[in-house]
Structure formats: structure tokens, C-alpha cells
Design an enzyme around this catalytic site. Structure first.
Site, PDB file in Angstrom:
ATOM      1  N   TYR A  11       1.549  -1.577   0.474  1.00 13.38           N
ATOM      2  CA  TYR A  11       0.135   0.065   0.086  1.00 13.38           C
ATOM      3  C   TYR A  11       1.021   1.461   0.080  1.00 13.38           C
ATOM      4  O   TYR A  11       0.435   2.137  -0.752  1.00 13.38           O
ATOM      5  CB  TYR A  11      -1.059   0.200   1.639  1.00 13.38           C
ATOM      6  CG  TYR A  11      -1.541   1.351   0.883  1.00 13.38           C
ATOM      7  CD1 TYR A  11      -2.100   2.361   0.683  1.00 13.38           C
ATOM      8  CD2 TYR A  11      -1.422   1.455   3.035  1.00 13.38           C
ATOM      9  CE1 TYR A  11      -2.843   2.846   0.989  1.00 13.38           C
ATOM     10  CE2 TYR A  11      -1.999   2.597   3.155  1.00 13.38           C
ATOM     11  CZ  TYR A  11      -3.097   3.642   2.401  1.00 13.38           C
ATOM     12  OH  TYR A  11      -3.666   4.953   2.302  1.00 13.38           O
ATOM     13  N   ASN A  32       8.723  -9.624  -3.096  1.00 10.73           N
ATOM     14  CA  ASN A  32       8.149 -11.291  -2.896  1.00 10.73           C
ATOM     15  C   ASN A  32       6.750 -11.401  -3.157  1.00 10.73           C
ATOM     16  O   ASN A  32       6.058 -12.479  -3.579  1.00 10.73           O
ATOM     17  CB  ASN A  32       8.794 -11.683  -1.692  1.00 10.73           C
ATOM     18  CG  ASN A  32       8.456 -11.491  -0.015  1.00 10.73           C
ATOM     19  OD1 ASN A  32       6.748 -11.090  -0.772  1.00 10.73           O
ATOM     20  ND2 ASN A  32       8.422 -11.773   1.038  1.00 10.73           N
ATOM     21  N   PHE A  71      10.390  -0.380   2.758  1.00 14.83           N
ATOM     22  CA  PHE A  71       9.095  -0.974   3.086  1.00 14.83           C
ATOM     23  C   PHE A  71       9.004  -2.321   3.261  1.00 14.83           C
ATOM     24  O   PHE A  71       7.493  -2.502   4.199  1.00 14.83           O
ATOM     25  CB  PHE A  71       8.283   0.085   2.036  1.00 14.83           C
ATOM     26  CG  PHE A  71       8.412   1.736   2.062  1.00 14.83           C
ATOM     27  CD1 PHE A  71       7.284   2.103   2.091  1.00 14.83           C
ATOM     28  CD2 PHE A  71       8.291   1.610   0.751  1.00 14.83           C
ATOM     29  CE1 PHE A  71       7.143   3.569   2.253  1.00 14.83           C
ATOM     30  CE2 PHE A  71       8.367   2.532   0.404  1.00 14.83           C
ATOM     31  CZ  PHE A  71       7.971   3.760   1.311  1.00 14.83           C
ATOM     32  N   ARG A  74       7.173  -7.201   7.768  1.00 11.50           N
ATOM     33  CA  ARG A  74       5.564  -8.063   8.058  1.00 11.50           C
ATOM     34  C   ARG A  74       5.187  -6.766   9.044  1.00 11.50           C
ATOM     35  O   ARG A  74       5.562  -6.080   9.679  1.00 11.50           O
ATOM     36  CB  ARG A  74       5.726  -9.076   9.072  1.00 11.50           C
ATOM     37  CG  ARG A  74       6.138 -10.522   8.151  1.00 11.50           C
ATOM     38  CD  ARG A  74       6.340 -11.340   8.790  1.00 11.50           C
ATOM     39  NE  ARG A  74       6.521 -12.988   8.123  1.00 11.50           N
ATOM     40  CZ  ARG A  74       5.242 -13.571   7.781  1.00 11.50           C
ATOM     41  NH1 ARG A  74       4.337 -13.385   8.274  1.00 11.50           N
ATOM     42  NH2 ARG A  74       5.489 -14.772   7.157  1.00 11.50           N
ATOM     43  N   TYR A 139       5.723  -6.784  16.439  1.00 14.47           N
ATOM     44  CA  TYR A 139       6.383  -6.070  15.228  1.00 14.47           C
ATOM     45  C   TYR A 139       6.428  -4.237  16.304  1.00 14.47           C
ATOM     46  O   TYR A 139       7.545  -4.017  15.336  1.00 14.47           O
ATOM     47  CB  TYR A 139       4.571  -5.503  15.242  1.00 14.47           C
ATOM     48  CG  TYR A 139       4.519  -4.513  13.983  1.00 14.47           C
ATOM     49  CD1 TYR A 139       5.773  -4.442  13.238  1.00 14.47           C
ATOM     50  CD2 TYR A 139       3.817  -2.937  14.401  1.00 14.47           C
ATOM     51  CE1 TYR A 139       5.372  -3.616  11.972  1.00 14.47           C
ATOM     52  CE2 TYR A 139       3.415  -2.123  13.672  1.00 14.47           C
ATOM     53  CZ  TYR A 139       4.560  -2.476  12.203  1.00 14.47           C
ATOM     54  OH  TYR A 139       4.425  -1.103  11.555  1.00 14.47           O
ATOM     55  N   ASN A 168      -1.380   6.530  12.163  1.00 15.14           N
ATOM     56  CA  ASN A 168      -2.578   6.076  10.854  1.00 15.14           C
ATOM     57  C   ASN A 168      -3.138   6.199   9.290  1.00 15.14           C
ATOM     58  O   ASN A 168      -3.194   7.735   9.361  1.00 15.14           O
ATOM     59  CB  ASN A 168      -4.225   5.890  11.372  1.00 15.14           C
ATOM     60  CG  ASN A 168      -3.979   5.563  12.907  1.00 15.14           C
ATOM     61  OD1 ASN A 168      -3.214   5.048  13.772  1.00 15.14           O
ATOM     62  ND2 ASN A 168      -5.140   4.266  13.361  1.00 15.14           N
ATOM     63  N   LEU A 186      -8.550   0.651  10.062  1.00 13.41           N
ATOM     64  CA  LEU A 186     -10.725   1.503  10.303  1.00 13.41           C
ATOM     65  C   LEU A 186     -10.691   1.326   9.265  1.00 13.41           C
ATOM     66  O   LEU A 186     -12.432   1.294   9.142  1.00 13.41           O
ATOM     67  CB  LEU A 186     -10.267   2.118  11.633  1.00 13.41           C
ATOM     68  CG  LEU A 186     -11.801   2.639  12.083  1.00 13.41           C
ATOM     69  CD1 LEU A 186     -12.519   1.469  12.305  1.00 13.41           C
ATOM     70  CD2 LEU A 186     -11.438   3.789  12.960  1.00 13.41           C
ATOM     71  N   ARG A 217      -7.436   8.333  17.131  1.00 15.51           N
ATOM     72  CA  ARG A 217      -6.439   8.728  16.955  1.00 15.51           C
ATOM     73  C   ARG A 217      -6.481   9.398  15.442  1.00 15.51           C
ATOM     74  O   ARG A 217      -6.625  10.552  15.249  1.00 15.51           O
ATOM     75  CB  ARG A 217      -6.555   6.835  15.824  1.00 15.51           C
ATOM     76  CG  ARG A 217      -6.884   5.600  16.428  1.00 15.51           C
ATOM     77  CD  ARG A 217      -5.731   5.241  17.475  1.00 15.51           C
ATOM     78  NE  ARG A 217      -5.622   4.581  17.676  1.00 15.51           N
ATOM     79  CZ  ARG A 217      -6.045   4.028  19.390  1.00 15.51           C
ATOM     80  NH1 ARG A 217      -6.152   5.912  20.264  1.00 15.51           N
ATOM     81  NH2 ARG A 217      -6.479   2.653  20.390  1.00 15.51           N
ATOM     82  N   ARG A 277     -10.245  -4.228  24.145  1.00 16.21           N
ATOM     83  CA  ARG A 277      -8.983  -4.483  22.894  1.00 16.21           C
ATOM     84  C   ARG A 277      -8.142  -4.135  24.141  1.00 16.21           C
ATOM     85  O   ARG A 277      -8.156  -2.807  24.287  1.00 16.21           O
ATOM     86  CB  ARG A 277      -8.942  -4.853  21.647  1.00 16.21           C
ATOM     87  CG  ARG A 277      -9.373  -5.103  20.738  1.00 16.21           C
ATOM     88  CD  ARG A 277      -9.357  -4.645  19.644  1.00 16.21           C
ATOM     89  NE  ARG A 277      -9.034  -3.410  19.096  1.00 16.21           N
ATOM     90  CZ  ARG A 277      -8.909  -3.018  17.550  1.00 16.21           C
ATOM     91  NH1 ARG A 277      -8.828  -4.291  17.002  1.00 16.21           N
ATOM     92  NH2 ARG A 277      -8.443  -1.662  17.055  1.00 16.21           N
TER      93      ARG A 277
END
Length: 335
Positions: A11, A32, A71, A74, A139, A168, A186, A217, A277
Site C-alpha cells: 500500500y 516478494n 518498506f 511484516r 512488531y 494511522n 479502521l 487516532r 481490546r
């Protein structure tokens, strides 16, 4: 400049590749395609399919490269908790291979795609670059480890580098936007409800210490993000590693984002409140004053309506193409 863009089929990477090409740079994309899309790579770019540790040195050995924009990584927080070993391998070990390739072939200009996840749960907002880093998941930890490695290579081997810590990212740039098999962000999740791909959007908690009780956010348009990478490439100094936050400086609640998506799409977008969460901070807002003052970064697409409108234009095109493809498969060809 002649540039290598790793993860340029993803992206943010694909939008950045597009912006760099439009600025007159020569771009080779290395990806990849594990999570990237081949069709997202700009036609004007040279494309190489492969892994960073295997292919970066071979590509840079061709000579003439002026810089690297990195960039490839994962980037799913939940997944990183389940398979941390894959994140340490594919993020940290792969980047060490890239840094070695740059050192070996004397490429000394690097921009690294980092993340606000390096800060963990902030003690205060807006978040500035001098605040403590305390990632709460593998991460964020792997991205922070890479920052430390880049600093070492800059000091020891003269690499000029910039790490950009995103908040974000949202929006799209024409035909290039967010299109993942596993979506966690989101705005695209809400837009999937508008397209009929999901029944509803979940709001995780409505009792947060925020004006409307939902998480707040900071959203940054992907085009403004790409421009920051260009500025960093143009101003990197040998032996120096800079770190900048990238955000709009404004916060929007989950309910505000849902309401804006309803306005833009004209769809009611059902929402259901679910339990909080674990680990979600109530508010995350960036201070981007440092990059504005030092590099003259001036974001142009900061209002939420523009971000959602551009994302919807891209997402609805994807829906139209998928619908056309389904129709093509079900139509009996004429004889």
C-alpha cells in the site's frame, strides 16, 4: 536519483514509488508479493520479485543506485504476538541483510518505514520523538531494533538515514490504495461494510476517557506520507540518522470516522459496540513539528473528509472491478 524501493508492491510502498517516479526519479521495486499486489507497482518502475536478503545485493551490484526506501516488512500487530519469530526474521534479519548490501555497494542514502508502535502506550499526547520508546508487541519491537541498527550503520559506515514513524495511514492516490487480503485498519474496514463485504463495523469500547467514549487516532493521508519520504531522501546527510513522526496532529474518534464514512458513501454502515481490546490506548496523536521545522514538510490533505473520499474512490473501484469479474465468469459465451 536512481532508487531501490523494497516492499513497493504494498500500500504505502506503491504510492511512494508512484510519487517518486512523478518527481523524476528512477525506481526499481523489490517485493516478494507475499502481501503486495503486482498490479499496484507503477508501470514506469522496474519490478523484481524476490526477498530482500536474497535480491538486494544483486540489484545494488548493478551500480548507480543513489538510495533505498525500505518498506518491506511484516506489519500485523496480532500476528506478531502469535509468530514473533517470523517478525524478527523478516523484519530485523532481512533489514540487516539490506544494510550489509548497502555498505558493500556503497549506497549511503536510506529512508526507513518505521511506526508509532515503537512508542507503545504513550504517557502523554501529542507524541514527540524524544518520548520514551516502549513497544508492547513484537512488531513495534522489531521496528525499534531496526532503528538501533540503522544508527549503528550510520555512525560506523557513513550511511545517511531517516526513520519515519507513521501513525494511522489512510487515503489513496488515484488507482493506488489499500488492498490487502487481511485488513486491520479502521477506514478500509468501514468501507468494506459500505460495499456489502461485511455486515457491520465493531467499535471496541465506548467508555474510553475521550469526548465520545471511543478511541481517538491521528490519520495521515498516504500522499503526504509519500512526500515526506521524498524530502528525507533529498536531505539525508552521511553519518546521520534522523527520526521523525508523521501524523496530521489532529485526532478523530472511531465514531467520528464512522460518521464521516457514512456521509461520504451514503451508506448507513451499521456499527456494534464490542468489549475493549487489551492494549488499545485511548488516544494516539502525533506531533510532527520536528519534520515540519527541519525539512519543511507541509501536509496538504489533512482533513478527514478528503482522506475518506480518496479511500472510498479507490475502494469502490475495487468493488466495481470485482463485480464485473464475477459477471464475466457467469455469462455464457456466445457461440
Amino acid at each position: 536519483m536512481k532508487l531501490l524501493v523494497t516492499g513497493g508492491a504494498g500500500y504505502v510502498g506503491s504510492v511512494c514509488a508512484k510519487v517518486l517516479l512523478e518527481a523524476g526519479h528512477s525506481v526499481t521495486v523489490l517485493d516478494n508479493l507475499t502481501t503486495g499486489n503486482r498490479e499496484a507497482v507503477p508501470a514506469e518502475a522496474t519490478f523484481v520479485q524476490g526477498d530482500v536478503p536474497d535480491m538486494a545485493s544483486e540489484i545494488l551490484a548493478d551500480g548507480g543506485y543513489d538510495g533505498v526506501v525500505h518498506f518491506a516488512a511484516r506489519s500485523l500487530v496480532g500476528e506478531s504476538m502469535e509468530v514473533p519469530e517470523e517478525y524478527w526474521r523478516d523484519n530485523v534479519v532481512a533489514t540487516l541483510g539490506l544494510l550489509e548490501a548497502m555498505r558493500r555497494h556503497e549506497v549511503t542514502n536510506l529512508v526507513f518505514s518505521s511506526t508509532a508502535a515503537t512508542y507503545g502506550e504513550p504517557e502523554q499526547v501529542p507524541i514527540t520523538e524524544d518520548m520514551a520508546t516502549n513497544p508492547t508487541n513484537p512488531y513495534g519491537a522489531t521496528k525499534l531494533a531496526i532503528d538501533y541498527a540503522i544508527t549503528s550503520y550510520a555512525q560506523a559506515h557513513g550511511i545517511g538515514a531517516t526513520s519515519l514513524r507513521y501513525f494511522n495511514v489512510a487515503g489513496a492516490y488515484g488507482e493506488v490504495g489499500e488492498n490487502r487480503d487481511v485488513e486491520t485498519h479502521l477506514i478500509p474496514l468501514i468501507l468494506q461494510v459500505a460495499l456489502g463485504h461485511r455486515d457491520k463495523i465493531f467499535i471496541f469500547g465506548e467508555d474510553w476517557p475521550t469526548p465520545d467514549g471511543t478511541c481517538v487516532r491521528d490519520y495521515i493521508h498516504v500522499r503526504d506520507l509519500a512526500h515526506a519520504h521524498e524530502l528525507a531522501l533529498e536531505t539525508n546527510r552521511p553519518g546521520s540518522h534522523r527520526i521523525y513522526n508523521l501524523g496530521s496532529g489532529d485526532g478523530y474518534s472511531v465514531r467520528e470516522v464512522i460518521d464521516m464514512c457514512r456521509t461520504v458513501t451514503g451508506h448507513p454502515i451499521p456499527a456494534e459496540v464490542a468489549p475493549r481490546r487489551a492494549g488499545d490506548p485511548a488516544t494516539l496523536i502525533a506531533s510532527s513539528r520536528k519534520i515540519m521545522e527541519e525539512l519543511g514538510w507541509d501536509p496538504q490533505y489533512t482533513d478527514l473528509e478528503t482522506i475518506v473520499t480518496d479511500a472510498w474512490a479507490f475502494t469502490s473501484q475495487l468493488g466495481d472491478r470485482a463485480h464485473s469479474a464475477r459477471r464475466a465468469r457467469t455469462v455464457t459465451p456466445s457461440r
